[in-house]
Design a protein around this motif. Structure first.
Motif, PDB file in Angstrom:
ATOM      1  N   MET A   1      35.514  22.908   1.827  1.00 42.93           N
ATOM      2  CA  MET A   1      34.519  22.136   2.589  1.00 42.93           C
ATOM      3  C   MET A   1      33.518  23.097   3.220  1.00 42.93           C
ATOM      4  SD  MET A   1      35.157  19.548   5.777  1.00 42.93           S
ATOM      5  CE  MET A   1      33.860  19.123   6.925  1.00 42.93           C
ATOM      6  N   PRO A   2      32.219  22.869   3.031  1.00 46.86           N
ATOM      7  CA  PRO A   2      31.230  23.738   3.680  1.00 46.86           C
ATOM      8  C   PRO A   2      31.388  23.726   5.196  1.00 46.86           C
ATOM      9  CG  PRO A   2      30.194  22.383   1.991  1.00 46.86           C
ATOM     10  CD  PRO A   2      31.595  21.860   2.162  1.00 46.86           C
ATOM     11  N   ASP A   3      31.053  24.847   5.822  1.00 47.39           N
ATOM     12  CA  ASP A   3      31.163  24.914   7.272  1.00 47.39           C
ATOM     13  C   ASP A   3      29.792  25.006   7.938  1.00 47.39           C
ATOM     14  OD1 ASP A   3      30.373  27.475   6.653  1.00 47.39           O
ATOM     15  OD2 ASP A   3      32.064  28.474   7.635  1.00 47.39           O
ATOM     16  N   ALA A   4      28.730  24.685   7.186  1.00 44.92           N
ATOM     17  CA  ALA A   4      27.371  24.733   7.735  1.00 44.92           C
ATOM     18  C   ALA A   4      26.588  23.521   7.254  1.00 44.92           C
ATOM     19  CB  ALA A   4      26.667  26.019   7.311  1.00 44.92           C
ATOM     20  N   VAL A   5      25.672  23.059   8.106  1.00 48.47           N
ATOM     21  CA  VAL A   5      24.824  21.924   7.747  1.00 48.47           C
ATOM     22  C   VAL A   5      23.387  22.218   8.160  1.00 48.47           C
ATOM     23  CG1 VAL A   5      25.377  20.725   9.918  1.00 48.47           C
ATOM     24  CG2 VAL A   5      24.431  19.437   7.995  1.00 48.47           C
ATOM     25  N   MET A   6      22.474  21.888   7.277  1.00 49.41           N
ATOM     26  CA  MET A   6      21.044  22.002   7.534  1.00 49.41           C
ATOM     27  C   MET A   6      20.497  20.616   7.828  1.00 49.41           C
ATOM     28  SD  MET A   6      18.334  24.048   7.368  1.00 49.41           S
ATOM     29  CE  MET A   6      16.604  23.667   7.593  1.00 49.41           C
ATOM     30  N   LEU A   7      19.933  20.425   9.004  1.00 49.17           N
ATOM     31  CA  LEU A   7      19.326  19.151   9.359  1.00 49.17           C
ATOM     32  C   LEU A   7      17.810  19.281   9.240  1.00 49.17           C
ATOM     33  CD1 LEU A   7      21.827  19.522  11.856  1.00 49.17           C
ATOM     34  CD2 LEU A   7      21.376  17.071  11.621  1.00 49.17           C
ATOM     35  N   PHE A   8      17.240  18.493   8.338  1.00 47.33           N
ATOM     36  CA  PHE A   8      15.803  18.573   8.093  1.00 47.33           C
ATOM     37  C   PHE A   8      15.058  17.755   9.145  1.00 47.33           C
ATOM     38  CE2 PHE A   8      17.311  19.313   3.615  1.00 47.33           C
ATOM     39  CZ  PHE A   8      16.870  20.631   3.543  1.00 47.33           C
ATOM     40  N   ALA A   9      14.277  18.451   9.970  1.00 44.06           N
ATOM     41  CA  ALA A   9      13.552  17.798  11.062  1.00 44.06           C
ATOM     42  C   ALA A   9      12.132  18.324  11.196  1.00 44.06           C
ATOM     43  CB  ALA A   9      14.311  18.011  12.378  1.00 44.06           C
ATOM     44  N   ALA A  10      11.600  18.890  10.107  1.00 47.52           N
ATOM     45  CA  ALA A  10      10.299  19.546  10.192  1.00 47.52           C
ATOM     46  C   ALA A  10       9.134  18.696   9.692  1.00 47.52           C
ATOM     47  CB  ALA A  10      10.333  20.864   9.399  1.00 47.52           C
ATOM     48  N   GLY A  11       9.422  17.554   9.077  1.00 41.07           N
ATOM     49  CA  GLY A  11       8.358  16.767   8.461  1.00 41.07           C
ATOM     50  C   GLY A  11       7.384  16.177   9.468  1.00 41.07           C
ATOM     51  N   PHE A  12       6.223  15.797   8.975  1.00 40.29           N
ATOM     52  CA  PHE A  12       5.189  15.225   9.847  1.00 40.29           C
ATOM     53  C   PHE A  12       5.469  13.765  10.197  1.00 40.29           C
ATOM     54  CE2 PHE A  12       2.832  18.728   7.837  1.00 40.29           C
ATOM     55  CZ  PHE A  12       2.329  19.343   8.961  1.00 40.29           C
ATOM     56  N   GLY A  13       6.174  13.045   9.325  1.00 43.02           N
ATOM     57  CA  GLY A  13       6.472  11.645   9.620  1.00 43.02           C
ATOM     58  C   GLY A  13       5.248  10.770   9.697  1.00 43.02           C
ATOM     59  N   THR A  14       4.281  11.011   8.808  1.00 39.19           N
ATOM     60  CA  THR A  14       2.998  10.312   8.899  1.00 39.19           C
ATOM     61  C   THR A  14       3.134   8.798   8.775  1.00 39.19           C
ATOM     62  OG1 THR A  14       2.680  10.770   6.542  1.00 39.19           O
ATOM     63  CG2 THR A  14       1.635  12.270   8.100  1.00 39.19           C
ATOM     64  N   ARG A  15       4.172   8.304   8.101  1.00 36.08           N
ATOM     65  CA  ARG A  15       4.341   6.850   7.975  1.00 36.08           C
ATOM     66  C   ARG A  15       4.644   6.197   9.319  1.00 36.08           C
ATOM     67  NH1 ARG A  15       8.737   5.155   3.924  1.00 36.08           N
ATOM     68  NH2 ARG A  15       9.814   6.998   4.734  1.00 36.08           N
ATOM     69  N   MET A  16       5.039   6.989  10.307  1.00 33.90           N
ATOM     70  CA  MET A  16       5.355   6.446  11.617  1.00 33.90           C
ATOM     71  C   MET A  16       4.110   6.132  12.445  1.00 33.90           C
ATOM     72  SD  MET A  16       8.464   5.799  12.478  1.00 33.90           S
ATOM     73  CE  MET A  16      10.196   6.139  12.186  1.00 33.90           C
ATOM     74  N   GLY A  17       2.954   6.576  11.982  1.00 31.93           N
ATOM     75  CA  GLY A  17       1.711   6.248  12.670  1.00 31.93           C
ATOM     76  C   GLY A  17       1.672   6.715  14.111  1.00 31.93           C
ATOM     77  N   ALA A  18       1.290   5.792  15.020  1.00 34.64           N
ATOM     78  CA  ALA A  18       1.094   6.148  16.429  1.00 34.64           C
ATOM     79  C   ALA A  18       2.374   6.595  17.107  1.00 34.64           C
ATOM     80  CB  ALA A  18       0.495   4.961  17.180  1.00 34.64           C
ATOM     81  N   LEU A  19       3.517   6.241  16.560  1.00 32.84           N
ATOM     82  CA  LEU A  19       4.779   6.618  17.188  1.00 32.84           C
ATOM     83  C   LEU A  19       5.006   8.122  17.219  1.00 32.84           C
ATOM     84  CD1 LEU A  19       7.187   3.890  15.734  1.00 32.84           C
ATOM     85  CD2 LEU A  19       6.389   4.089  18.084  1.00 32.84           C
ATOM     86  N   ILE A  20       4.346   8.853  16.324  1.00 32.60           N
ATOM     87  CA  ILE A  20       4.556  10.305  16.303  1.00 32.60           C
ATOM     88  C   ILE A  20       3.284  11.054  16.716  1.00 32.60           C
ATOM     89  CG2 ILE A  20       6.486  10.301  14.716  1.00 32.60           C
ATOM     90  CD1 ILE A  20       3.042  11.074  13.379  1.00 32.60           C
ATOM     91  N   ARG A  21       2.405  10.378  17.435  1.00 29.13           N
ATOM     92  CA  ARG A  21       1.184  11.046  17.892  1.00 29.13           C
ATOM     93  C   ARG A  21       1.502  12.222  18.809  1.00 29.13           C
ATOM     94  NH1 ARG A  21      -1.522   6.810  19.934  1.00 29.13           N
ATOM     95  NH2 ARG A  21      -2.474   6.391  17.902  1.00 29.13           N
ATOM     96  N   ASP A  22       2.508  12.066  19.662  1.00 32.51           N
ATOM     97  CA  ASP A  22       2.813  13.122  20.627  1.00 32.51           C
ATOM     98  C   ASP A  22       4.272  13.571  20.568  1.00 32.51           C
ATOM     99  OD1 ASP A  22       3.987  10.871  21.617  1.00 32.51           O
ATOM    100  OD2 ASP A  22       3.027  10.937  23.594  1.00 32.51           O
ATOM    101  N   ARG A  23       4.956  13.257  19.477  1.00 34.37           N
ATOM    102  CA  ARG A  23       6.348  13.698  19.332  1.00 34.37           C
ATOM    103  C   ARG A  23       6.696  13.736  17.846  1.00 34.37           C
ATOM    104  NH1 ARG A  23       9.759   8.242  21.127  1.00 34.37           N
ATOM    105  NH2 ARG A  23       8.307   6.761  20.173  1.00 34.37           N
ATOM    106  N   PRO A  24       7.684  14.536  17.483  1.00 27.80           N
ATOM    107  CA  PRO A  24       8.110  14.587  16.079  1.00 27.80           C
ATOM    108  C   PRO A  24       8.961  13.367  15.736  1.00 27.80           C
ATOM    109  CG  PRO A  24       9.462  16.053  17.381  1.00 27.80           C
ATOM    110  CD  PRO A  24       8.418  15.507  18.316  1.00 27.80           C
ATOM    111  N   LYS A  25       8.970  12.989  14.469  1.00 30.05           N
ATOM    112  CA  LYS A  25       9.725  11.809  14.035  1.00 30.05           C
ATOM    113  C   LYS A  25      11.198  11.858  14.429  1.00 30.05           C
ATOM    114  CE  LYS A  25      10.473  11.283   9.615  1.00 30.05           C
ATOM    115  NZ  LYS A  25      10.318  10.952   8.167  1.00 30.05           N
ATOM    116  N   PRO A  26      11.887  13.015  14.346  1.00 31.51           N
ATOM    117  CA  PRO A  26      13.310  13.019  14.710  1.00 31.51           C
ATOM    118  C   PRO A  26      13.592  12.643  16.165  1.00 31.51           C
ATOM    119  CG  PRO A  26      12.783  14.929  13.384  1.00 31.51           C
ATOM    120  CD  PRO A  26      11.482  14.307  13.762  1.00 31.51           C
ATOM    121  N   LEU A  27      12.562  12.609  17.012  1.00 30.80           N
ATOM    122  CA  LEU A  27      12.774  12.215  18.403  1.00 30.80           C
ATOM    123  C   LEU A  27      12.365  10.773  18.677  1.00 30.80           C
ATOM    124  CD1 LEU A  27      11.838  15.448  20.381  1.00 30.80           C
ATOM    125  CD2 LEU A  27      14.011  14.749  19.359  1.00 30.80           C
TER     126      LEU A  27
END
Length: 222
Positions: A1-27
């Motif tokens: 079993m792997p002992d490491a995980v990569m969580l992808f949180a770098a995207g722009f999330g443009t489909r979220m529109g105004a919701l990501i104007r001042d924050r990243p999509k993962p938040l």
């Protein structure tokens, strides 16, 4: 079993529109909690957790401060999922790793445990967790793969959930800094070392604003 995980949180999330104007999509919050926290729940028992960040990276750093989770910052350019994985390798360590997208919510068995139970490093370099389209809540569009006795082919009614185990050795020979994780899948498929398994629970895509309500309704059905 792997002992490491990569969580992808770098995207722009443009489909979220105004919701990501001042924050990243993962938040963006679902049921009162950030999407990133929902993802972190799934990998709470994985010893090494790494998050990448680009858009509003300082907010991601602040959010995980005190959790002992390193953040792989992608600057000046965003590197996409494959390039992001390569950048984070010094933090992840050697050997196969889990990767997990942070724009989805789950209801059912832990997806990483499901992957770990099916992982066979002797025959696999990539193992993708997929869900049937009818249980892919909030999904806009069709499926990604056909799953036939563990083997995946492009097109079909199985949706990639954003959870997988992958061997970083597949990164060798891929040129450029920014590229998709699908470049690794192409290499694994060419040597018949790409596999898939179905997820028996429910999954919701929260990559667009409508997915928030759908996800919250899905979670309430527990």
């Amino acid at each position: 079993m792997p002992d490491a995980v990569m969580l992808f949180a770098a995207g722009f999330g443009t489909r979220m529109g105004a919701l990501i104007r001042d924050r990243p999509k993962p938040l963006v919050e679902v049921a009162g909690r950030a999407l990133l926290d929902h993802a972190l729940d799934q990998c709470a028992r994985i010893p090494r957790r790494v998050v990448n960040a680009h858009y509003h990276a300082e907010q991601i750093e602040a959010h995980v401060a005190g959790l002992g989770i390193p953040v792989s910052i992608e600057k000046p350019e965003i590197l996409d999922t494959g390039g992001g994985l390569r950048r984070a390798l010094p933090l992840l360590g050697p050997g196969p790793v889990f990767t997990l997208n942070t724009d989805a919510v789950w209801r059912g068995p832990n997806p990483l445990h499901r992957l770990a139970a099916a992982w066979d490093p002797g025959t696999m370099d990539a193992l993708l967790l997929c869900v049937p389209l009818f249980r892919a809540h909030g999904r806009q569009g069709g499926g990604d793969f056909t799953l036939d006795h563990g083997r995946l082919s492009r097109g079909g009614d199985m949706v990639y959930t954003g959870a997988q185990i992958v061997n970083p050795a597949l990164l060798e020979g891929i040129e450029g800094d920014a590229f998709s994780i699908s470049a690794l899948w192409d290499k694994a498929q060419a040597t018949d070392r790409m596999r898939g398994i179905p997820y028996c629970g429910h999954w919701c895509d929260v990559g667009h604003p409508g997915g928030i309500k759908v996800a919250e309704e899905m979670l309430r059905d527990v």
